[in-house]
Design an enzyme around this catalytic site. Structure first.
Site, PDB file in Angstrom:
ATOM      1  N   GLU A 134       0.822  -1.217   0.000  1.00  0.00           N
ATOM      2  CA  GLU A 134       0.000   0.000   0.000  1.00  0.00           C
ATOM      3  C   GLU A 134       0.850   1.259   0.000  1.00  0.00           C
ATOM      4  OE1 GLU A 134      -2.466  -3.334   0.828  1.00  0.00           O
ATOM      5  OE2 GLU A 134      -0.624  -2.676   1.846  1.00  0.00           O
ATOM      6  N   PHE A 155      -8.638  -2.644   1.307  1.00  0.00           N
ATOM      7  CA  PHE A 155      -9.475  -2.352   2.466  1.00  0.00           C
ATOM      8  C   PHE A 155      -8.982  -1.053   3.079  1.00  0.00           C
ATOM      9  CE2 PHE A 155     -10.004  -6.908   2.057  1.00  0.00           C
ATOM     10  CZ  PHE A 155     -11.338  -7.116   2.375  1.00  0.00           C
ATOM     11  N   HIS A 174     -10.232  -5.675   8.968  1.00  0.00           N
ATOM     12  CA  HIS A 174     -10.783  -5.494   7.622  1.00  0.00           C
ATOM     13  C   HIS A 174     -12.155  -4.832   7.655  1.00  0.00           C
ATOM     14  CE1 HIS A 174      -7.873  -8.773   7.224  1.00  0.00           C
ATOM     15  NE2 HIS A 174      -7.801  -8.503   5.926  1.00  0.00           N
TER      16      HIS A 174
END
Length: 335
Positions: free
Chosen positions: A71, A94, A140
């Site tokens: 990410e 997510f 999540h």
């Protein structure tokens, strides 16, 4: 041009929230060659929730780019591409995983335009699914947009309807500043009327989803629909509830909130994020600063508790703000 019926009326079709987002991406990619997509498994797989499905067949691997599982790399590469003149739309699988990109987003992306005196622009969008309700447990299922509301230089959007999702995403892609676009997972299958043609909804402008006169419910994302359901039920009991959706959380449309509270003299704020230091608290502060003398009852907050999201489905259900809690909060303002 919109499709017209035999009598000249505009024909509206219903599509899902997910389809509305995909349509916005497709239309903007056709309109502007600088727009490209990047993220984990967004190509052949179409993303974790299938939002980008089929776009790689239409635009190819150069413009629908699968990335490594990092990410930080996704956010950093999107930021660099935006500064260099592209208009990337990055996807984080997510919203919980934005924590891994926090240094890039907070210390770099948000500050570049300011530090360069406006000479450098960062026209990038970061899309990410958010929220609880899927049994995906504590890592999540979080609602984290308030972290980014706190950061100067970022625009934060949380649309509640397919129509808003499409119009706001097009505006976000065309904006010259970084936009974080939070999509609630449980809204992806939600259907609503969406114009087929291109259109924009201004960032920073809220909407009154239902007119009312007795109490204002200021609700975010999926909570808008729960508030609307409660408002419909209470209408049968003679209680008129106004439901206001900010749509953009930063910059916040403070005026629409203040004017609604001045009209109804009561306020309930509903947000799925945890209570302490959350977006609900910010909305309450805005209302009190702008309409304190109009309030006839203490402001009520309906939020998630200050706990991680439970994996147990019964506990997760108890964790998420629901219609019963919204109704109870409204009733407290009317005592």
């Amino acid at each position: 041009m919109p499709k017209l019926g035999q009598r000249g009326e505009i024909i509206m079709r219903e599509i899902t929230y997910s389809e509305a987002i995909r349509e916005a991406l497709r239309q903007e990619m056709k309109r502007d060659e600088r727009v490209f997509l990047m993220g984990e498994d967004i190509g052949l797989f179409g993303g974790s929730f299938g939002v980008t499905r089929g776009l790689i067949d239409e635009f190819g691997k150069e413009r629908v780019r699968d990335t490594p599982i990092s990410e930080a790399a996704i956010a950093g590469a999107a930021t660099g591409a935006a500064v260099a003149g592209m208009r990337p739309v990055a996807e984080i699988m997510f919203s919980d995983f934005t924590t891994i990109a926090m240094d890039q987003l907070v210390n770099q992306t948000a500050k570049i335009r300011y530090q360069f005196g406006g000479k450098a622009r960062v026209p990038m969008v970061l899309r990410t699914p958010t929220g609880a309700g899927t049994g995906a447990a504590a890592q999540h299922s979080q609602t984290v947009y308030n972290w980014f509301v706190h950061v100067p230089g970022l625009i934060v959007v949380a649309p509640s309807t397919p129509r808003d999702a499409k119009g706001l995403l097009i505006s976000a892609i065309r904006n010259d500043n970084p936009v974080l676009f939070f999509e609630h997972k449980l809204l992806y299958s939600f259907k609503g009327e969406v114009p087929e043609e291109e259109y924009t909804i201004p960032l920073g402008v809220g909407e009154v989803k239902r007119e009312g006169k007795d109490v204002t419910v200021f609700a975010t994302s999926i909570m808008v629909h729960k508030a609307l359901k409660v408002a419909e039920e209470l209408e049968e009991e003679g209680i008129s509830v106004e439901v206001v959706d900010p749509r953009t959380l930063k910059p916040l449309d403070e005026e629409i909130l203040i004017q609604s509270v001045r009209k109804t003299s009561r306020l309930v704020v509903v947000d799925e994020g945890p209570r302490s230091g959350g977006f609900a608290a910010e909305a309450v502060a805005v209302a009190v600063e702008g309409a304190f003398d109009y309030l006839d009852a203490p402001v009520q907050r309906v939020t998630a508790p200050d706990t991680p999201v439970p994996y147990s489905l019964p506990l997760e259900k108890a964790y998420i703000p629901d219609e019963g809690k919204i109704r109870a909060a409204i009733q407290r303002t009317l005592k």
